[in-house]
Design an enzyme around this catalytic site. Sequence first.
Site, PDB file in Angstrom:
ATOM      1  N   SER A 126      44.184  48.337  31.874  1.00  0.00           N
ATOM      2  CA  SER A 126      44.225  47.600  33.136  1.00  0.00           C
ATOM      3  C   SER A 126      43.726  46.173  33.015  1.00  0.00           C
ATOM      4  O   SER A 126      44.109  45.310  33.814  1.00  0.00           O
ATOM      5  CB  SER A 126      43.382  48.339  34.187  1.00  0.00           C
ATOM      6  OG  SER A 126      42.046  48.528  33.746  1.00  0.00           O
ATOM      7  N   HIS A 147      37.463  44.617  38.246  1.00  0.00           N
ATOM      8  CA  HIS A 147      38.466  44.068  37.343  1.00  0.00           C
ATOM      9  C   HIS A 147      38.597  42.568  37.605  1.00  0.00           C
ATOM     10  O   HIS A 147      38.269  42.090  38.694  1.00  0.00           O
ATOM     11  CB  HIS A 147      39.837  44.734  37.561  1.00  0.00           C
ATOM     12  CG  HIS A 147      39.941  46.098  36.982  1.00  0.00           C
ATOM     13  ND1 HIS A 147      39.444  47.210  37.619  1.00  0.00           N
ATOM     14  CD2 HIS A 147      40.491  46.543  35.817  1.00  0.00           C
ATOM     15  CE1 HIS A 147      39.682  48.283  36.879  1.00  0.00           C
ATOM     16  NE2 HIS A 147      40.314  47.902  35.782  1.00  0.00           N
TER      17      HIS A 147
END
Length: 339
Positions: free
Chosen positions: A47, A254
């Site tokens: 990711s 993230h």
Amino acid sequence: MNVIFRLSKVRLAVSLTSIALLGAGLAVAPGSPASAAGEPYVALGDSYSSGVGTRSYINDGSNCMRSTLAYPSLVAAAKSYSLNFRACSGAVVADVTNSQLSALSSSTRYVTISVGGNDAGFADVITECALPAWASDCAGAVAGAQNYIRNTLPGSLGTLYSRIRSAAPSAKVVVVGYPKLFMGEDCNAFTWFSPEDERILNDTAVLLNNTTASRASVAGFTYVNPISRFTGHAVCDDVEWINGLSNPIEESYHANAAGHRDGYTPLVSSPLTGATLTAGPAVLAAAEATGPAQAAKQRKYAALDRHIEPKVFQPPTRERLQKLADQRGVDLDAWLATH
């Protein structure tokens, strides 16, 4: 009590479509369909490479959450490379081996990869450490992850890197590390990372990066460490390049669009391309323009990609906290009233 989500402060305020229109009449933009037949570039990994956190994803029939705002798309657009964007949210080393390496060939010129965080249980560790100290075994979760990184991950990465070199013998390969998430502050509602939690989580990122760098060096690959570049841009910093607790949850912890644009893109592009690239409006517009074609390219891999399970942080909920409080004899309402 409802969970309150703190959205990332950073938003991409530029209208990419408008920027593209302003460029009408100029030379063909880098990465546009008319110039897409450039040198082959394959983006592998998890990711942190696919672009989770950027809030904009191509419709490719998978749960990989690939973004035209992620650094592989931006680098490819800036250099007019022909990108095969195989990185996928949730990928572990075995997923890269089984689902992504088939994109490599003797003609592949460039490869980037980030992988290992999911193998070490990144999402589960963050989930545990986000709980209040009385409910959490953050130290135990971190110790388990560090044990895996020290004892199991090196062999897995070594085997993977050997297979990458065999499949793409002429490629320039850049291995990309992970940033520290925290700089001593947790300003998000309904997470309770203590300073000690943040320290050992950051120490784990350093350990993971050192382990990855060592195996990359043995393989003859270039390793890039994002920690220095992301310093001052962690969760809750004035200019965040990493999302804190977010809505939707998948975006949490993230790199956001600014992190990929201003953090990863200059960092990765320098060893990969020989030049430090910046992703200005024209590059952003060119990357966005490749979205439909990239989505079509990735749909042919959809059956493989659907076997990859996204690894998602699970925030503390009232229900979970109440269950833990009952087990530990804690008056949850009283505790919440003071925290």
